[in-house]
Scaffold this motif. Structure first.
Motif, short mmCIF file in Angstrom:
data_model
loop_
_atom_site.label_atom_id
_atom_site.label_comp_id
_atom_site.label_asym_id
_atom_site.label_seq_id
_atom_site.Cartn_x
_atom_site.Cartn_y
_atom_site.Cartn_z
N ALA A 44 12.35 64.38 6.13
CA ALA A 44 13.69 64.27 6.84
C ALA A 44 13.56 62.75 7.67
CB ALA A 44 13.82 65.59 7.66
N LEU A 45 12.53 62.56 8.31
CA LEU A 45 12.28 61.49 8.91
C LEU A 45 12.34 60.08 8.20
CD1 LEU A 45 9.36 62.11 11.56
CD2 LEU A 45 11.66 62.10 11.96
N GLN A 46 12.02 60.33 6.75
CA GLN A 46 12.16 59.03 5.87
C GLN A 46 13.62 58.86 5.59
OE1 GLN A 46 9.26 60.36 2.68
NE2 GLN A 46 8.20 58.41 3.07
N ALA A 47 14.42 60.11 5.42
CA ALA A 47 15.70 60.06 4.82
C ALA A 47 16.59 59.43 5.94
CB ALA A 47 16.02 61.45 4.73
N VAL A 48 16.35 59.57 7.23
CA VAL A 48 16.93 59.02 8.20
C VAL A 48 16.70 57.66 8.84
CG1 VAL A 48 18.09 61.25 8.78
CG2 VAL A 48 16.15 60.57 10.05
N LYS A 49 15.53 57.10 8.19
CA LYS A 49 15.03 55.88 8.69
C LYS A 49 14.24 55.70 10.13
CE LYS A 49 16.72 54.11 5.09
NZ LYS A 49 17.63 55.04 4.33
N GLU A 50 13.49 57.17 10.19
CA GLU A 50 12.99 57.22 11.44
C GLU A 50 11.50 57.53 11.20
OE1 GLU A 50 13.92 56.66 14.39
OE2 GLU A 50 16.03 56.84 14.49
N ILE A 51 10.81 57.23 10.11
CA ILE A 51 9.38 57.62 9.93
C ILE A 51 8.45 56.64 10.73
CG2 ILE A 51 9.20 55.95 8.04
CD1 ILE A 51 7.69 59.43 8.38
N GLY A 52 8.93 55.51 11.23
CA GLY A 52 8.21 54.58 12.33
C GLY A 52 7.91 55.15 13.24
N ARG A 53 8.40 56.17 13.77
CA ARG A 53 7.80 57.06 15.09
C ARG A 53 6.71 57.73 15.00
NH1 ARG A 53 12.85 58.98 18.98
NH2 ARG A 53 14.50 57.65 18.03
N LEU A 54 6.13 57.87 13.44
CA LEU A 54 4.80 58.37 13.49
C LEU A 54 3.82 57.42 13.79
CD1 LEU A 54 5.23 60.62 9.98
CD2 LEU A 54 4.85 61.33 12.59
N THR A 55 2.62 57.77 14.09
CA THR A 55 1.56 56.74 14.30
C THR A 55 0.97 56.63 12.71
OG1 THR A 55 -0.14 58.55 14.54
CG2 THR A 55 0.85 57.65 16.55
N LEU A 56 0.67 55.24 12.47
CA LEU A 56 0.05 55.09 11.38
C LEU A 56 -1.02 56.05 10.77
CD1 LEU A 56 0.50 53.14 8.79
CD2 LEU A 56 -1.23 51.66 9.76
N ASP A 57 -2.02 56.32 11.55
CA ASP A 57 -3.21 57.28 11.27
C ASP A 57 -2.61 58.35 10.68
OD1 ASP A 57 -4.89 55.05 11.65
OD2 ASP A 57 -5.43 55.75 13.68
N HIS A 58 -1.50 59.16 11.66
CA HIS A 58 -1.05 60.28 11.34
C HIS A 58 -0.21 60.26 9.83
CE1 HIS A 58 1.22 64.01 13.29
NE2 HIS A 58 0.65 64.33 12.18
N ALA A 59 0.56 59.19 9.56
CA ALA A 59 1.52 59.00 8.58
C ALA A 59 0.38 59.15 7.34
CB ALA A 59 2.43 58.04 8.35
N ARG A 60 -0.78 58.71 7.45
CA ARG A 60 -1.58 58.23 6.07
C ARG A 60 -2.19 59.58 5.57
NH1 ARG A 60 -5.14 53.27 8.85
NH2 ARG A 60 -3.84 51.54 7.77
N ASP A 61 -2.22 60.89 6.61
CA ASP A 61 -2.54 62.01 6.21
C ASP A 61 -1.33 62.91 5.12
OD1 ASP A 61 -4.66 61.69 7.43
OD2 ASP A 61 -3.96 62.69 9.19
N VAL A 62 -0.43 62.10 5.20
CA VAL A 62 0.55 62.74 4.16
C VAL A 62 0.67 62.23 3.00
CG1 VAL A 62 3.41 63.19 4.25
CG2 VAL A 62 2.19 62.86 6.45
N GLY A 63 0.75 63.02 1.99
CA GLY A 63 0.41 62.52 0.62
C GLY A 63 1.72 61.61 -0.30
N ASN A 64 2.83 62.08 0.57
CA ASN A 64 3.66 61.50 -0.15
C ASN A 64 4.44 60.34 0.68
OD1 ASN A 64 4.62 63.11 1.89
ND2 ASN A 64 6.59 63.95 0.49
#
Length: 510
Positions: A444-464
């Motif tokens: 959902a965050l990727q779809a609305v272009k707000e994925i940048g609000r995640l910390t990079l370390d947190h996002a790396r844990d997501v497979g997709n």
């Protein structure tokens, strides 16, 4: 849920929030408080300058050029958008002399004054000599050639033509309405030039709440006319504008003066999504400051102009790629291509804002403001910071510092988007990485272009979710607004050039 509140959460920076006009907006309808509407913008019509530089005698233009104000003379006349000015005032913070927006601070700088309006910013600070011995009737006679009468004939009330250094604009214009004679002596040409200089300064830069009068106080700096180029008119006009922005940001303010055309053009240049599209005739633009881009152009826009609510939403939904900053060097390094760190405290001195000329005829302002004049004498400083390219991330240390110290949203309506996005972030924090709910929230965050609000370390844990998607999440198109509509973004062909590493401080003028 009301996660944002009116703010700020930490009040070390915005210490005057309770007195600020934005404090009325958050719960105004619930508490029954009266909300101030659109400010009345004091902007004098061009008068005899309606035709601009093309309508003036070349002999007069030559003297205005000699005074260093030919750039200002070429600024075209246009209507002021009162709603846009009001929306910006709601974001103006007198504690920092800057606009506080969701993604950082912005301000109108000396560079903007020079590039957009063509007003010189280098030179001596403007410190006038105000003495009880000054007879402004005599000054008007000597430098303009006419003595204002005590009363205006044929009027029963408000008939005084001159009050202190203020003269009725219409009375003064009537003396210079006729064209300059072909065989006019140089002294008469100079008097005409001084009149137009007073019209320019009083009508475009130093506009106040008096619409029918104009100050001749500026004449003391044009005797002879060439003396005018010795002074920094840009810094004086910017200080005057800051003073009016401060006054207008108060709860009970109903009007504003100052160089409001600069504020409007500055907003059009900086906020590309609200900038009208210029559809010029098929001829080259005349020389002059950046403002001439709007000369003779047909303005069209999809954005709702003159609507305060629309501007409030637009300013809240700004993205980092829609902003160019400007302020004290330590606060706006991004504008000059350098990395913005956590700035030191800025003291704009609220007490200085309260100084007026009333009842201070014996003050020696050069002595009173000596510390500020000394700062102006060494105002060119070099900012030392690493180069920065791209966009500042949501989790940058500056943004983490800035958000709790500012008012991100001044109405509940403008906070709804962040409330939804931060709800998704809260869900992610509570879910196990890789779970179905966790992955749905990431998507959902990727779809609305707000994925940048995640910390990079947190996002790396997501497979997709790739590191690239996180890094570039903020760079994609406009924010999805109400009903899934994307904010309109238009790019202009040019913007004021930045000055690299040269920064300037604005002196305080009385």
């Amino acid at each position: 849920m009301d996660p944002h509140g009116a703010g700020p959460a930490i009040r070390t920076l915005l210490t005057r929030q309770d007195e600020h006009r934005s404090s009325l907006l958050w719960d105004a309808h619930l508490e029954g408080e009266e909300v101030q509407g659109v400010l009345t913008c004091r902007h004098r019509e061009k008068g005899l300058l309606e035709g601009g530089v093309d309508g003036l005698d070349p002999r007069i233009v030559a003297y205005i050029t000699d005074a260093g104000l030919d750039g200002l003379l070429r600024v075209p006349h246009m209507d002021i958008d009162h709603a846009l000015i009001t929306a910006l005032v709601e974001r103006w913070r007198p504690e920092a002399h800057s606009f506080h927006l969701p993604h950082g601070e912005m301000t109108i700088t000396l560079q903007d004054m020079k590039v957009i309006m063509g007003v010189p910013v280098d030179g001596l600070p403007l410190v006038g000599c105000i003495s009880p011995m000054v007879n402004w009737h005599d000054v008007c006679h000597r430098l303009l050639g006419h003595i204002p009468p005590d009363r205006e004939p044929g009027r029963n009330k408000n008939t005084r033509v001159m009050e202190g250094a203020r003269v009725k604009t219409k009375w003064l214009e009537d003396w210079f309405r006729n064209p300059l004679p072909v065989d006019a002596p140089e002294q008469l040409v100079q008097k005409y030039a001084r009149f137009y200089i007073v019209e320019l300064l009083g009508g475009m830069l130093f506009m106040d709440k008096s619409g029918e009068q104009i100050s001749i106080r500026y004449l003391q700096f044009f005797d002879p006319i060439s003396n005018g180029k010795k002074n920094s008119w840009g810094s004086a006009a910017l200080s005057w504008l800051y003073r009016h922005l401060y006054n207008a940001s108060e709860k009970k303010a109903k009007q504003i003066g100052g160089a409001l055309l600069l504020v409007q053009l500055w907003a059009w240049v900086r906020f590309l999504h609200i900038c009208p599209v210029m559809r010029h005739p098929h001829q080259a633009l005349p020389p002059g400051p950046l403002a001439v881009r709007w000369k003779g152009a047909k303005i069209t826009t999809e954005h709702s102009m003159h609507v305060l609510r629309a501007y409030r939403v637009s300013l809240t939904s700004l993205r980092p790629n829609q902003v160019v900053e400007g302020h004290h060097p330590e606060c706006v390094l991004r504008q000059f291509g350098m990395k913005q760190g956590i700035p030191i405290d800025v003291d704009t001195s609220i007490e200085l804002h309260k100084i007026t000329l009333q009842g201070k005829h014996h003050e020696d302002w050069a002595e009173v403001h000596a510390p500020h004049i000394a700062k102006w004498a060494v105002h060119a400083t070099i900012a030392d910071a690493p180069a920065f390219h791209g966009e500042m991330s949501y989790n940058d240390e500056y943004m983490v510092w800035f958000r709790p110290r500012t008012v991100r949203h001044i109405t509940k309506e403008t906070s709804y988007w962040d409330t939804l996005v931060e709800s998704q972030l809260s869900i992610i924090a509570k879910c196990k990485p890789g779970s179905e709910i966790y992955t749905d929230s990431i998507n959902a965050l990727q779809a609305v272009k707000e994925i940048g609000r995640l910390t990079l370390d947190h996002a790396r844990d997501v497979g997709n979710t790739s590191e690239s998607a996180v890094r570039h999440g903020w760079q994609a198109g406009g924010r999805q607004g109400h009903g899934g509509r994307q904010s309109s973004q238009r790019h202009t062909s040019s913007r004021p050039p930045t000055s690299g590493q040269r920064h300037t401080l604005v002196p305080t003028s009385s």
